[in-house]
Design a protein around this motif. Sequence first.
Motif, PDB file in Angstrom:
ATOM      1  N   GLU A  40       0.843  -1.203   0.000  1.00 27.24           N
ATOM      2  CA  GLU A  40       0.000   0.000   0.000  1.00 27.24           C
ATOM      3  C   GLU A  40       0.872   1.244   0.000  1.00 27.24           C
ATOM      4  N   ARG A  41       1.968   1.184   0.743  1.00 28.25           N
ATOM      5  CA  ARG A  41       2.880   2.336   0.802  1.00 28.25           C
ATOM      6  C   ARG A  41       3.475   2.640  -0.572  1.00 28.25           C
ATOM      7  N   ALA A  42       3.824   1.590  -1.313  1.00 32.38           N
ATOM      8  CA  ALA A  42       4.389   1.787  -2.646  1.00 32.38           C
ATOM      9  C   ALA A  42       3.353   2.408  -3.601  1.00 32.38           C
ATOM     10  N   LYS A  43       2.113   1.917  -3.504  1.00 32.12           N
ATOM     11  CA  LYS A  43       1.060   2.478  -4.363  1.00 32.12           C
ATOM     12  C   LYS A  43       0.809   3.947  -4.041  1.00 32.12           C
ATOM     13  N   LEU A  44       0.803   4.254  -2.749  1.00 26.75           N
ATOM     14  CA  LEU A  44       0.559   5.649  -2.364  1.00 26.75           C
ATOM     15  C   LEU A  44       1.716   6.544  -2.799  1.00 26.75           C
ATOM     16  N   ASP A  45       2.927   6.019  -2.730  1.00 26.94           N
ATOM     17  CA  ASP A  45       4.071   6.814  -3.194  1.00 26.94           C
ATOM     18  C   ASP A  45       3.931   7.145  -4.678  1.00 26.94           C
ATOM     19  N   LYS A  46       3.516   6.140  -5.463  1.00 23.60           N
ATOM     20  CA  LYS A  46       3.350   6.373  -6.900  1.00 23.60           C
ATOM     21  C   LYS A  46       2.235   7.376  -7.158  1.00 23.60           C
ATOM     22  N   GLU A  47       1.094   7.186  -6.458  1.00 22.41           N
ATOM     23  CA  GLU A  47      -0.020   8.116  -6.646  1.00 22.41           C
ATOM     24  C   GLU A  47       0.374   9.525  -6.216  1.00 22.41           C
ATOM     25  N   GLN A  48       1.101   9.620  -5.133  1.00 22.93           N
ATOM     26  CA  GLN A  48       1.528  10.933  -4.645  1.00 22.93           C
ATOM     27  C   GLN A  48       2.430  11.618  -5.665  1.00 22.93           C
ATOM     28  N   ALA A  49       3.316  10.863  -6.261  1.00 25.45           N
ATOM     29  CA  ALA A  49       4.207  11.445  -7.273  1.00 25.45           C
ATOM     30  C   ALA A  49       3.418  11.912  -8.487  1.00 25.45           C
ATOM     31  N   ASP A  50       2.449  11.077  -8.904  1.00 24.91           N
ATOM     32  CA  ASP A  50       1.632  11.455 -10.069  1.00 24.91           C
ATOM     33  C   ASP A  50       0.824  12.714  -9.791  1.00 24.91           C
ATOM     34  N   LEU A  51       0.230  12.789  -8.612  1.00 24.40           N
ATOM     35  CA  LEU A  51      -0.591  13.952  -8.279  1.00 24.40           C
ATOM     36  C   LEU A  51       0.262  15.205  -8.119  1.00 24.40           C
ATOM     37  N   THR A  52       1.436  15.043  -7.593  1.00 25.78           N
ATOM     38  CA  THR A  52       2.344  16.201  -7.467  1.00 25.78           C
ATOM     39  C   THR A  52       2.725  16.728  -8.836  1.00 25.78           C
ATOM     40  N   GLN A  53       3.010  15.792  -9.760  1.00 26.95           N
ATOM     41  CA  GLN A  53       3.304  16.212 -11.132  1.00 26.95           C
ATOM     42  C   GLN A  53       2.082  16.884 -11.768  1.00 26.95           C
ATOM     43  N   LEU A  54       0.891  16.349 -11.456  1.00 25.76           N
ATOM     44  CA  LEU A  54      -0.345  16.939 -12.009  1.00 25.76           C
ATOM     45  C   LEU A  54      -0.514  18.376 -11.541  1.00 25.76           C
ATOM     46  N   LEU A  55      -0.261  18.611 -10.278  1.00 28.15           N
ATOM     47  CA  LEU A  55      -0.411  19.969  -9.747  1.00 28.15           C
ATOM     48  C   LEU A  55       0.606  20.928 -10.360  1.00 28.15           C
ATOM     49  N   GLY A  56       1.744  20.427 -10.696  1.00 30.54           N
ATOM     50  CA  GLY A  56       2.802  21.292 -11.196  1.00 30.54           C
ATOM     51  C   GLY A  56       2.809  21.468 -12.695  1.00 30.54           C
ATOM     52  N   SER A  57       1.884  20.834 -13.411  1.00 23.85           N
ATOM     53  CA  SER A  57       1.911  20.894 -14.878  1.00 23.85           C
ATOM     54  C   SER A  57       0.511  21.221 -15.406  1.00 23.85           C
ATOM     55  N   GLU A  58       0.385  22.366 -16.061  1.00 20.51           N
ATOM     56  CA  GLU A  58      -0.897  22.726 -16.668  1.00 20.51           C
ATOM     57  C   GLU A  58      -1.240  21.796 -17.837  1.00 20.51           C
ATOM     58  N   ALA A  59      -0.235  21.334 -18.537  1.00 20.91           N
ATOM     59  CA  ALA A  59      -0.479  20.415 -19.650  1.00 20.91           C
ATOM     60  C   ALA A  59      -1.091  19.115 -19.142  1.00 20.91           C
ATOM     61  N   ARG A  60      -0.557  18.594 -18.015  1.00 17.23           N
ATOM     62  CA  ARG A  60      -1.124  17.375 -17.431  1.00 17.23           C
ATOM     63  C   ARG A  60      -2.563  17.627 -16.952  1.00 17.23           C
ATOM     64  N   GLN A  61      -2.799  18.812 -16.415  1.00 19.34           N
ATOM     65  CA  GLN A  61      -4.158  19.130 -15.958  1.00 19.34           C
ATOM     66  C   GLN A  61      -5.128  19.161 -17.133  1.00 19.34           C
ATOM     67  N   ARG A  62      -4.704  19.726 -18.257  1.00 19.36           N
ATOM     68  CA  ARG A  62      -5.568  19.755 -19.430  1.00 19.36           C
ATOM     69  C   ARG A  62      -5.854  18.346 -19.935  1.00 19.36           C
ATOM     70  N   THR A  63      -4.823  17.519 -19.952  1.00 16.57           N
ATOM     71  CA  THR A  63      -5.011  16.139 -20.406  1.00 16.57           C
ATOM     72  C   THR A  63      -5.967  15.395 -19.483  1.00 16.57           C
ATOM     73  N   ARG A  64      -5.776  15.568 -18.178  1.00 23.56           N
ATOM     74  CA  ARG A  64      -6.655  14.916 -17.204  1.00 23.56           C
ATOM     75  C   ARG A  64      -8.091  15.421 -17.343  1.00 23.56           C
ATOM     76  N   MET A  65      -8.252  16.736 -17.543  1.00 23.59           N
ATOM     77  CA  MET A  65      -9.590  17.298 -17.654  1.00 23.59           C
ATOM     78  C   MET A  65     -10.297  16.767 -18.899  1.00 23.59           C
ATOM     79  N   LYS A  66      -9.594  16.699 -20.014  1.00 22.86           N
ATOM     80  CA  LYS A  66     -10.211  16.180 -21.233  1.00 22.86           C
ATOM     81  C   LYS A  66     -10.621  14.718 -21.059  1.00 22.86           C
ATOM     82  N   ARG A  67      -9.793  13.945 -20.361  1.00 23.96           N
ATOM     83  CA  ARG A  67     -10.126  12.544 -20.128  1.00 23.96           C
ATOM     84  C   ARG A  67     -11.368  12.408 -19.249  1.00 23.96           C
ATOM     85  N   ASP A  68     -11.445  13.239 -18.203  1.00 26.83           N
ATOM     86  CA  ASP A  68     -12.608  13.181 -17.313  1.00 26.83           C
ATOM     87  C   ASP A  68     -13.877  13.641 -18.028  1.00 26.83           C
TER      88      ASP A  68
END
Length: 748
Positions: free
Chosen positions: A442-470
């Motif tokens: 569980e700790r490993a999964k949370l580390d990966k998710e945390q890294a992905d979400l941190t990258q999402l917050l720091g990148s407008e391009a990732r946010q646009r991609t995520r928004m279009k997918r949602d």
Amino acid sequence: MATDLSDPFDAIVDAPFDSALSERYLVYALSTITARSLPDVRDGLKPVHRRLLWAMRLLRLDPASGYKKCARVVGDVIGKYHPHGDQSVYDAMVRLAQDFALRYPLVDGQGNFGNIDGDNAAAYRYTEARLTTVAIDLMDGLDEDAVAYRPTYNGEEQEPELFPGLFPNLLANGASGIAVGMATSIPPHNAAELLDAAIALIDDPAADPLDHVKGPDFPTGGLVVDPAAVIRESYATGRGSFRVRARWTVEKEKGGGWQAVVTEIPYGIQKGKLIEQIAGLINDRKLPILADVRDESDAAVRIVLEPRARTVDAGVMMDGLFRLTDLETRIGLNLNVLDKDRTPRVMSLREALFAWVEHQFVVLRRRTEHRLAKIADRIELLDGYLVAYLNLDRVIEIIRTEDEPKAVMIEEFSLTDRQAEAILNMRLRSLRRLEEFEIRGERAKLDKEQADLTQLLGSEARQRTRMKRDLTRVRDRYGADTELGRRRTGVEEAAPAREIPLEAMIEREPITVILSKRGWIRAMKGHVELASAETLKFKEGDGPAFAFHAQTTDKLLMAAENGRFYTLAADKLPGGRGFGEPVRAMVDLDGNAGIVTLLPASRAAKLLVVASDGRGFVANVAEVMAETRKGKTVLTPRTGAVLKVARAIAVGDDYVAVIGDNRKMLVFPLNELVEMGRGQGLQVQRYRDGGLSDAVTFRYADGLSWPMGGETGRTRSEADLGPWRAARGAAGRMPPTGFPRNNRFADS
């Protein structure tokens, strides 16, 4: 004892009345605008709707649960969140459940919630409700700190300031409301088209939403028939209107008959009142080509319209209904909403959709930050658990031997207070070896998710991609292939309903018009023998003056001696029984002015108009038709003169024959007369004594004919008119032998 003036009702304020009134009215106006009447651009809801859905959510009325009484919901809303009248709150709730009022209902009602006929819903003690999946989509994210909360009116509860979900409710369901000094009117649209446009705006903020949004999509269907340019202009300014028609088809019947069937009616029109409207047209004979209307609706709308005859043109009949009933109506667009700063303003379609997209990015970042906080909390606990597993014997020893094990563990293993508390609260069965592997996984999964979400917050391009997918995922749930998402309203440009021709408004029937010498008029059914007019009953001393065949669709032209022309509708004439009615009761005819002529206006394009002093001209029939009872002045006779002749000019006539009281006749070319709309005209014949007796137009090659009198009905003709031919205005010469002694070319 001093008086306490802290109570504002006890304080006296010296202020100008107008300024005090304006300040208080401004507060009231702002309250009405921001807290009652205008929707928020971000979730498309007014406070009462938002509080209704929030209360239902807290009551766990999700689509998978059972229904609860609406009285329970209304009670919670007015008791906790919205201290207003229970009936107004229930009315708002009913509208959210009506599939003919909302394109995407937010409440799933059970019981009588009204119908498209205009019947009211049952009282809230009889009806039940729960949320729909659309409402769940609209509220998705409320548990993830996606929006801000505020205290309720009494400070005892919390309520969301708006809803965060990925459903474009403002434009999908529309809104209407009247505030103070402003109003809003937003028609519903197709959610899939809106989401496609939103995805395009994410890639290009300057994209045109109309590349995807065809136009309004009403829950009741129908057709938007405005040109594309008009629709585009309305959406560009945020103000305009849409012309909406009912959808109809023609059903053929055996024997060649047919009937028109309306299957969809315009949005916001009550079917019951529409049926009454159409029935009123039939009863008042305002559309005689329509014979009957029947309502054969069940769950679907089916209004049957029967024509008077199979020969009736279906398009003409429906154009008449579009002009005279609510089968065609205009639905306004006033995209006046509250923006993110709670400021009311009119937005274009692109601005409103872009504001909603911006809000969704704010929601995405807030939900991401909320999830990162949850992950950090969980990782903190998992790290504490791992410390316990790695030092299990020492942890057990501390717990068994120390009076304050929590403080010792914190000191020895550098734990936080939460970690130490969690270790102390662990169950003994959690100490098995397998649990350690699960925690590390569980700790490993949370580390990966945390890294992905941190990258999402720091990148407008990732946010646009995520928004279009949602947005794409939500769009698939409301796609054109789904029952809820399919477009219901067609967009087909059509010309405005045609002006209904007179023949369509009046049932065409043959009649015989009779006007007596004293001015009594009547219309007998059918084309009777004109000679029999002499045998009809008249008042004592009266008799026939004019008698001719016509149709009920004709307009009759009547000329008086004072030079005024009047227009009578043949279908409005009294029946043939009795003596008829005075024609002076139908028009404002001077009692001293005699009637010169009466004829159907459709039989001539031009008239020969001549006064008793011999002055006249040619008049166009279309120009002498009168719109009112007062008639229209055509000939303005000189002092002492009156209108003497007003006769139709037949096609091909090229000469004029006139005869005076002195029995002198003159023949001259018709083109020597001027064509006028009003005036005295030119001198037709010159007289030394007396004036004009009669005038007529004829075809010179055919010669001139006149009745011989008596009961034989024979006529006499003169082929050689050379002796009487001269220039207009000449004196003329004695008529041919056998010319009638009454100096008349015809009987009337």
